[in-house]
Motif scaffolding. Structure first.
Motif, PDB file in Angstrom:
ATOM      1  N   THR A  90       0.642  -1.249   0.111  1.00 43.84           N
ATOM      2  CA  THR A  90       0.053  -0.047  -0.011  1.00 43.84           C
ATOM      3  C   THR A  90       0.988   1.292  -0.030  1.00 43.84           C
ATOM      4  N   ALA A  91       0.613   2.245  -0.989  1.00 37.63           N
ATOM      5  CA  ALA A  91       1.424   3.494  -1.130  1.00 37.63           C
ATOM      6  C   ALA A  91       0.876   4.270  -2.221  1.00 37.63           C
ATOM      7  N   ASP A  92       1.310   5.541  -2.454  1.00 38.10           N
ATOM      8  CA  ASP A  92       1.180   6.110  -3.565  1.00 38.10           C
ATOM      9  C   ASP A  92       2.415   5.769  -4.559  1.00 38.10           C
ATOM     10  N   TYR A  93       2.207   5.491  -5.848  1.00 35.31           N
ATOM     11  CA  TYR A  93       3.125   4.908  -6.649  1.00 35.31           C
ATOM     12  C   TYR A  93       3.392   5.984  -7.738  1.00 35.31           C
ATOM     13  N   TYR A  94       4.611   6.205  -7.948  1.00 36.14           N
ATOM     14  CA  TYR A  94       5.178   7.515  -8.722  1.00 36.14           C
ATOM     15  C   TYR A  94       6.117   6.897  -9.981  1.00 36.14           C
ATOM     16  N   CYS A  95       5.949   7.368 -11.179  1.00 34.92           N
ATOM     17  CA  CYS A  95       6.694   7.185 -12.136  1.00 34.92           C
ATOM     18  C   CYS A  95       7.629   8.138 -12.312  1.00 34.92           C
ATOM     19  N   ALA A  96       8.934   7.680 -13.088  1.00 32.74           N
ATOM     20  CA  ALA A  96      10.187   8.867 -13.092  1.00 32.74           C
ATOM     21  C   ALA A  96      10.581   8.242 -14.228  1.00 32.74           C
ATOM     22  N   TRP A 116       9.004  13.361 -13.256  1.00 34.04           N
ATOM     23  CA  TRP A 116       8.256  12.911 -12.121  1.00 34.04           C
ATOM     24  C   TRP A 116       6.851  12.782 -12.573  1.00 34.04           C
ATOM     25  N   GLY A 117       5.972  11.772 -12.464  1.00 32.49           N
ATOM     26  CA  GLY A 117       4.619  11.852 -12.868  1.00 32.49           C
ATOM     27  C   GLY A 117       3.941  11.924 -11.813  1.00 32.49           C
ATOM     28  N   GLN A 118       2.419  12.377 -11.532  1.00 29.47           N
ATOM     29  CA  GLN A 118       1.928  12.249 -10.227  1.00 29.47           C
ATOM     30  C   GLN A 118       1.521  11.002  -9.830  1.00 29.47           C
ATOM     31  N   GLY A 119       1.386  10.889  -8.473  1.00 31.02           N
ATOM     32  CA  GLY A 119       1.155   9.608  -7.786  1.00 31.02           C
ATOM     33  C   GLY A 119      -0.074   8.680  -8.294  1.00 31.02           C
ATOM     34  N   THR A 120      -0.087   7.612  -8.205  1.00 31.05           N
ATOM     35  CA  THR A 120      -1.537   7.098  -8.154  1.00 31.05           C
ATOM     36  C   THR A 120      -1.354   6.009  -7.039  1.00 31.05           C
ATOM     37  N   GLN A 121      -2.506   5.913  -6.375  1.00 34.25           N
ATOM     38  CA  GLN A 121      -2.933   5.406  -5.173  1.00 34.25           C
ATOM     39  C   GLN A 121      -2.734   3.857  -5.178  1.00 34.25           C
ATOM     40  N   VAL A 122      -2.321   2.992  -4.511  1.00 36.11           N
ATOM     41  CA  VAL A 122      -2.501   1.577  -4.478  1.00 36.11           C
ATOM     42  C   VAL A 122      -2.727   1.299  -2.863  1.00 36.11           C
ATOM     43  N   THR A 123      -4.023   0.556  -2.826  1.00 36.16           N
ATOM     44  CA  THR A 123      -4.420   0.258  -1.502  1.00 36.16           C
ATOM     45  C   THR A 123      -4.651  -1.190  -1.495  1.00 36.16           C
ATOM     46  N   VAL A 124      -4.062  -2.033  -0.643  1.00 33.00           N
ATOM     47  CA  VAL A 124      -4.232  -3.345  -0.488  1.00 33.00           C
ATOM     48  C   VAL A 124      -4.808  -3.669   0.826  1.00 33.00           C
ATOM     49  N   SER A 125      -5.970  -4.257   0.963  1.00 32.19           N
ATOM     50  CA  SER A 125      -6.687  -4.690   2.179  1.00 32.19           C
ATOM     51  C   SER A 125      -6.392  -6.147   2.398  1.00 32.19           C
ATOM     52  N   SER A 126      -6.263  -6.355   3.704  1.00 33.29           N
ATOM     53  CA  SER A 126      -6.157  -7.768   4.175  1.00 33.29           C
ATOM     54  C   SER A 126      -7.205  -8.635   4.396  1.00 33.29           C
TER      55      SER A 126
END
Length: 126
Positions: A90-96, A116-126
């Motif tokens: 889980t994090a904000d992912y950035y491309c560069a 850098w690009g803007q972040g895209t949010q990834v959330t992983v639930s348990s």
């Protein structure tokens, strides 16, 4: 150079997501492109990189065997296929992207990347 990232979302543990990063403008064929991520309250860290011309790939240990970085030269787009996602992903992912060739030892160095690009949010639930 402009980078546009997309593909984040909410997924359950064990699920998959595919991130994309489209590059526009005057890009170098000798560039590296990479994904970094930043979890809440933590520093931005390296995830994976690809040398555009050779397609050589590099990964941080925690994602080896689960994530795959690739690129489509015709579309100037980089991808990150993320499988078997875990809550710790889980994090904000950035491309560069770098502006050109960099030495191998700087592949994982955040400061080596010029765009850098803007972040895209990834959330992983348990």
């Amino acid at each position: 150079v402009q980078l546009q990232a997309c593909g984040g979302g909410l997924v359950q543990a064990g699920g998959s997501l595919r991130l994309s990063c489209a590059a526009s403008g005057r890009t170098s064929r000798e560039r590296n492109m990479a994904w970094f991520r930043q979890a809440p309250g933590k520093e931005r860290v390296f995830v994976a990189a690809i040398r555009w011309s050779s397609r050589h790939t590099y990964y941080t240990d925690s994602v080896k065997g689960r994530f795959t970085i690739s690129r489509d030269n015709a579309e100037s787009t980089m991808y990150l296929q993320m499988d078997n996602l875990q809550p710790e992903d889980t994090a904000d992912y950035y491309c560069a992207s770098t502006g050109g060739r960099i030495i191998l030892s700087r592949t994982r160095d955040l400061s080596a990347y010029d765009f850098w690009g803007q972040g895209t949010q990834v959330t992983v639930s348990s």
